[in-house]
Design a protein around this motif. Structure first.
Motif, mmCIF file in Angstrom:
data_model
loop_
_atom_site.group_PDB
_atom_site.id
_atom_site.type_symbol
_atom_site.label_atom_id
_atom_site.label_comp_id
_atom_site.label_asym_id
_atom_site.label_seq_id
_atom_site.Cartn_x
_atom_site.Cartn_y
_atom_site.Cartn_z
ATOM 1 N N ALA A 145 -25.130 14.952 -17.627
ATOM 2 C CA ALA A 145 -24.579 14.232 -18.902
ATOM 3 C C ALA A 145 -24.178 12.766 -18.870
ATOM 4 O O ALA A 145 -24.215 12.149 -19.432
ATOM 5 C CB ALA A 145 -24.027 15.303 -19.653
ATOM 6 N N ALA A 146 -23.067 12.880 -17.817
ATOM 7 C CA ALA A 146 -22.342 11.922 -17.791
ATOM 8 C C ALA A 146 -23.166 10.299 -17.210
ATOM 9 O O ALA A 146 -22.470 9.330 -17.398
ATOM 10 C CB ALA A 146 -21.175 11.769 -16.826
ATOM 11 N N LEU A 147 -24.045 10.587 -16.629
ATOM 12 C CA LEU A 147 -24.785 9.260 -16.199
ATOM 13 C C LEU A 147 -25.420 8.487 -17.363
ATOM 14 O O LEU A 147 -25.661 7.563 -17.444
ATOM 15 C CB LEU A 147 -26.286 9.989 -15.530
ATOM 16 C CG LEU A 147 -26.053 10.757 -14.213
ATOM 17 C CD1 LEU A 147 -27.340 11.117 -13.680
ATOM 18 C CD2 LEU A 147 -25.208 9.638 -13.354
ATOM 19 N N ALA A 148 -25.445 8.970 -18.689
ATOM 20 C CA ALA A 148 -25.744 8.414 -19.823
ATOM 21 C C ALA A 148 -24.496 7.513 -20.224
ATOM 22 O O ALA A 148 -24.769 6.784 -21.112
ATOM 23 C CB ALA A 148 -26.201 9.076 -20.786
ATOM 24 N N GLU A 149 -23.438 7.695 -19.619
ATOM 25 C CA GLU A 149 -22.118 6.939 -20.154
ATOM 26 C C GLU A 149 -21.839 5.995 -19.024
ATOM 27 O O GLU A 149 -21.998 5.783 -18.023
ATOM 28 C CB GLU A 149 -20.895 7.928 -19.960
ATOM 29 C CG GLU A 149 -21.139 9.071 -20.846
ATOM 30 C CD GLU A 149 -19.807 10.036 -20.916
ATOM 31 O OE1 GLU A 149 -18.947 9.878 -19.793
ATOM 32 O OE2 GLU A 149 -20.008 11.103 -21.410
ATOM 33 N N ARG A 150 -21.670 4.790 -19.594
ATOM 34 C CA ARG A 150 -21.334 3.448 -18.833
ATOM 35 C C ARG A 150 -19.863 3.618 -18.179
ATOM 36 O O ARG A 150 -18.906 3.693 -19.009
ATOM 37 C CB ARG A 150 -21.389 2.132 -19.820
ATOM 38 C CG ARG A 150 -21.417 1.017 -18.743
ATOM 39 C CD ARG A 150 -21.688 -0.391 -19.732
ATOM 40 N NE ARG A 150 -21.097 -1.408 -18.998
ATOM 41 C CZ ARG A 150 -20.169 -2.013 -18.653
ATOM 42 N NH1 ARG A 150 -19.225 -1.713 -19.405
ATOM 43 N NH2 ARG A 150 -19.926 -3.268 -18.057
ATOM 44 N N VAL A 151 -19.727 3.285 -17.029
ATOM 45 C CA VAL A 151 -18.368 3.044 -16.352
ATOM 46 C C VAL A 151 -18.377 1.853 -15.920
ATOM 47 O O VAL A 151 -18.984 1.010 -15.815
ATOM 48 C CB VAL A 151 -18.326 4.220 -14.975
ATOM 49 C CG1 VAL A 151 -18.443 5.457 -15.407
ATOM 50 C CG2 VAL A 151 -19.614 3.777 -14.141
ATOM 51 N N PRO A 152 -16.907 1.538 -15.937
ATOM 52 C CA PRO A 152 -16.737 0.048 -15.538
ATOM 53 C C PRO A 152 -17.208 -0.728 -14.400
ATOM 54 O O PRO A 152 -17.502 -1.998 -14.575
ATOM 55 C CB PRO A 152 -14.876 -0.091 -15.231
ATOM 56 C CG PRO A 152 -14.668 1.228 -15.962
ATOM 57 C CD PRO A 152 -15.860 2.286 -15.938
ATOM 58 N N MET A 153 -17.398 -0.078 -13.124
ATOM 59 C CA MET A 153 -18.016 -0.632 -11.990
ATOM 60 C C MET A 153 -19.685 -0.989 -12.084
ATOM 61 O O MET A 153 -20.029 -1.446 -11.276
ATOM 62 C CB MET A 153 -17.749 0.090 -10.651
ATOM 63 C CG MET A 153 -18.448 1.222 -10.574
ATOM 64 S SD MET A 153 -17.822 2.637 -11.666
ATOM 65 C CE MET A 153 -16.226 2.753 -11.269
ATOM 66 N N LEU A 154 -20.418 -0.492 -13.302
ATOM 67 C CA LEU A 154 -21.737 -0.730 -13.331
ATOM 68 C C LEU A 154 -21.835 -1.414 -14.598
ATOM 69 O O LEU A 154 -21.167 -1.359 -15.821
ATOM 70 C CB LEU A 154 -22.369 0.684 -13.549
ATOM 71 C CG LEU A 154 -22.292 1.554 -12.310
ATOM 72 C CD1 LEU A 154 -23.045 2.814 -12.783
ATOM 73 C CD2 LEU A 154 -23.095 1.010 -11.076
ATOM 74 N N PRO A 155 -22.831 -2.574 -14.624
ATOM 75 C CA PRO A 155 -23.058 -3.372 -15.641
ATOM 76 C C PRO A 155 -23.753 -2.715 -16.858
ATOM 77 O O PRO A 155 -23.945 -2.948 -17.940
ATOM 78 C CB PRO A 155 -23.798 -4.550 -15.318
ATOM 79 C CG PRO A 155 -24.713 -3.935 -14.073
ATOM 80 C CD PRO A 155 -23.372 -2.975 -13.496
ATOM 81 N N THR A 156 -24.475 -1.389 -16.574
ATOM 82 C CA THR A 156 -25.062 -0.618 -17.316
ATOM 83 C C THR A 156 -24.927 0.866 -17.016
ATOM 84 O O THR A 156 -24.226 0.953 -16.043
ATOM 85 C CB THR A 156 -26.441 -1.041 -17.402
ATOM 86 O OG1 THR A 156 -27.218 -0.345 -18.660
ATOM 87 C CG2 THR A 156 -27.243 -0.859 -16.116
ATOM 88 N N THR A 157 -25.541 1.593 -17.873
ATOM 89 C CA THR A 157 -25.478 3.091 -17.288
ATOM 90 C C THR A 157 -26.423 3.685 -16.209
ATOM 91 O O THR A 157 -27.501 2.955 -15.937
ATOM 92 C CB THR A 157 -25.773 4.052 -18.591
ATOM 93 O OG1 THR A 157 -27.103 3.700 -18.751
ATOM 94 C CG2 THR A 157 -25.038 3.637 -19.768
ATOM 95 N N ALA A 158 -25.958 4.603 -15.733
ATOM 96 C CA ALA A 158 -26.797 4.992 -14.520
ATOM 97 C C ALA A 158 -28.279 5.492 -14.845
ATOM 98 O O ALA A 158 -29.286 5.396 -14.248
ATOM 99 C CB ALA A 158 -26.084 6.277 -13.763
ATOM 100 N N VAL A 159 -28.244 5.891 -16.244
ATOM 101 C CA VAL A 159 -29.705 6.263 -16.892
ATOM 102 C C VAL A 159 -30.459 5.043 -16.896
ATOM 103 O O VAL A 159 -31.816 5.121 -16.472
ATOM 104 C CB VAL A 159 -29.581 6.812 -18.108
ATOM 105 C CG1 VAL A 159 -30.882 7.406 -18.638
ATOM 106 C CG2 VAL A 159 -28.988 8.487 -17.991
ATOM 107 N N ALA A 160 -29.812 3.818 -17.276
ATOM 108 C CA ALA A 160 -30.608 2.649 -17.323
ATOM 109 C C ALA A 160 -31.033 2.240 -16.146
ATOM 110 O O ALA A 160 -32.033 1.727 -16.033
ATOM 111 C CB ALA A 160 -29.923 1.687 -17.974
#
Length: 547
Positions: A315-330
């Motif tokens: 579920a956390a893959l849909a949340e954007r984290v600081p080191m990624l410019p977008t979410t993991a799902v995107a």
């Protein structure tokens, strides 16, 4: 002009048009970038070879590939004996299962071994495997186990066992019969598998970048570091030139081994050797430990939430984290879209190129004989993307496609084009043998009934070749989905971030929650590539070797 002459003239024009698109595609996106790397690398080659640290990198690249090949053969040859002893249906299932690790993205495999080290306490202390050469060797054996087992096992299964039976009747022990009768027949297949394993280990990138860390550098990882981290493109190009020379030599040796395997005698006698429950059982345990434990541990770590198990990491893959410019799902959606587009490009280019390669086998007209040089050029040229590493291709695009009229380096579509370059040879490799195996009498019968050459192709070749195209396209999709080497050099924007790049960044960032997201993303990528393998095996008609 007679109707027959007009029809064959039209076929010649169509054949020339079919050659134009693959030739242009390979010239712009492969030959020009690679030649740019060669040109830029020549200027700095002398200084490069005079550097002691670089010589150390070259030596480590060589010996780790030798060690990886030796370990893979030691583990894989008994597995090949197991595969040869299975029945056709069981053999097909086993082939599919052991192929899944081979097509997994390199970053997924690195994540799986990171999960194993974390789960069993091997990431610290006296028994730590973190950033050691042993982690690299284990990952290479995991990757290349399928190469040895499938190549040698399928060949072994087709050997005629009567010669070994005759040796046994004459008093030879099983060991002596194997060494003097079976082994000489197996040597070409073993040599071919060893050459491919060495090539894959020599050009390994993602595994060494993640599992080896900064202290274990090979030519591939140093190309990346000099180009992307230090912006020293001259040194990166010189390293890539060394890589090209080494790979060209390896590909030539692999080709010799493959030709020897092709001319080695096999017959349709009974499957050899006879089945043995002990051999099958022991090797099944080894395969489960080698291939199953990292995959199972990866899944377990992805489901682990600290206080139990659940889907929180997914579920956390849909949340954007600081080191990624977008979410993991995107990033996953980007990868799927790029893979679909790359598969379409690879299929179109691969089909046209395959028609050019086998075009002269239909009718020996003056025009087809005159174009024989082009067919030979295509036949050789289409194998080059398999031999040139994706890192070199990515570096070449970075250096060459940056000025008008070929200013494509920052275009989003350059990513699926790079992926298509890597996947296209798989389409050609599966389609060309199928087209060459079509009985020419079927086409002649169609011609006698009045069919023009193009219609003969449409009515005879397409129904037969469609399954081979689907197999090649499935390979191209799986390769594109996990491609990491070339993509690491291409545009880095939120709309071009792929899942392997996102996974690489997550694995390189400390933090328990981020590690859980990395494991979850790796599981999703693994599931997608495993589905591609199941599609491939379902489409195959025969028990031929993959390689």
């Amino acid at each position: 002009m007679s109707p027959t002459r007009r029809r064959w003239g039209a076929a010649t024009v169509a054949w020339a048009v079919a050659a134009a698109l693959p030739l242009g595609f390979l010239s712009i996106f492969f030959a020009y970038p690679v030649l740019t790397v060669v040109g830029d690398g020549l200027s700095g080659l002398r200084d490069l070879l005079g550097s002691a640290p670089i010589r150390g990198v070259l030596w480590f690249t060589l010996w780790q590939a030798v060690a990886s090949t030796a370990l893979t053969l030691a583990v894989g040859l008994p597995g090949a004996a197991m595969l040869a002893r299975l029945g056709p249906r069981a053999r097909r299932v086993v082939r599919a299962l052991i192929t899944v690790p081979f097509v997994l993205p390199t970053v997924v495999v690195a994540g799986a071994f990171e999960a194993v080290f974390d789960r069993f306490g091997l990431d610290a202390g006296a028994l730590s495997l973190h950033h050691t050469v042993w982690a690299i060797l284990l990952a290479h054996v995991f990757f290349n186990y399928a190469v040895v087992v499938r190549t040698v096992g399928s060949w072994w299964a087709g050997l005629d066992g009567r010669s070994a039976d005759a040796a046994a009747i004459l008093g030879a022990t099983p060991a002596r019969a194997f060494w003097h009768v079976t082994w000489p027949l197996l040597r070409p297949a073993v040599a071919a598998a060893a050459a491919v394993t060495f090539l894959f280990s020599f050009t390994s990138f993602g595994v060494i970048l993640i599992l080896g860390g900064p202290t274990r550098a090979t030519v591939e990882t140093e190309i990346y570091r000099y180009a992307v981290t230090r912006l020293d493109f001259d040194t990166a190009a010189a390293l890539a030139l060394c890589q090209l020379v080494a790979v060209a030599t390896l590909v030539a040796l692999a080709g010799i081994a493959e030709r020897r395997r092709a001319v080695a005698r096999r017959s349709a006698g009974r499957t050899a050797p006879r089945r043995s429950r002990a051999v099958i059982g022991v090797n099944a345990i080894v395969a489960i430990a080698l291939l199953g434990v990292p995959i199972a541990t990866l899944v377990e770590r992805a489901l682990s939430t600290g206080d139990g198990y659940g889907w929180a990491n997914f579920a956390a893959l849909a949340e954007r984290v600081p080191m990624l410019p977008t979410t993991a799902v995107a990033a996953l959606w980007h990868s799927l879209g790029f893979a679909a587009l790359a598969t379409g490009i690879a299929a179109v280019i691969g089909v046209l190129a395959s028609i050019v390669v086998v075009g002269g086998s239909v009718r020996r007209s003056a025009a087809s004989r005159g174009a024989a040089w082009l067919r030979r050029l295509f036949d050789v040229g289409l194998t080059l993307p398999l031999g040139v590493s994706a890192v070199t291709v990515g570096l070449g695009m970075l250096l060459a496609l940056d000025r008008p009229p070929l200013d494509f380096r920052t275009a989003w579509w350059i990513i699926p084009v790079a992926h298509a370059l890597v996947g296209m040879p798989f389409v050609v490799r599966t389609l060309v043998p199928t087209l060459r195996s079509i009985d020419h009498r079927l086409r002649e019968a169609a011609a006698v009934l009045g069919a023009a050459p193009l219609r003969s192709r449409r009515e005879v070749d397409i129904p037969i070749a469609s399954r081979a195209v689907a197999v090649g396209a499935a390979f191209a999709f799986a390769v594109s989905l996990g491609e990491f080497g070339a993509t690491a050099f291409l545009p880095r924007r939120p709309d071009t971030l792929t899942a392997p790049l996102a996974l690489f960044r997550l694995l390189g960032t400390p933090g328990e929650s981020l590690r859980g997201q990395a494991m979850a993303l790796a599981v999703v990528l693994m599931a997608a590539t495993a589905l591609s393998v199941l599609v491939i095996e379902g489409l195959r008609r025969t028990d031929e070797s993959l390689f």
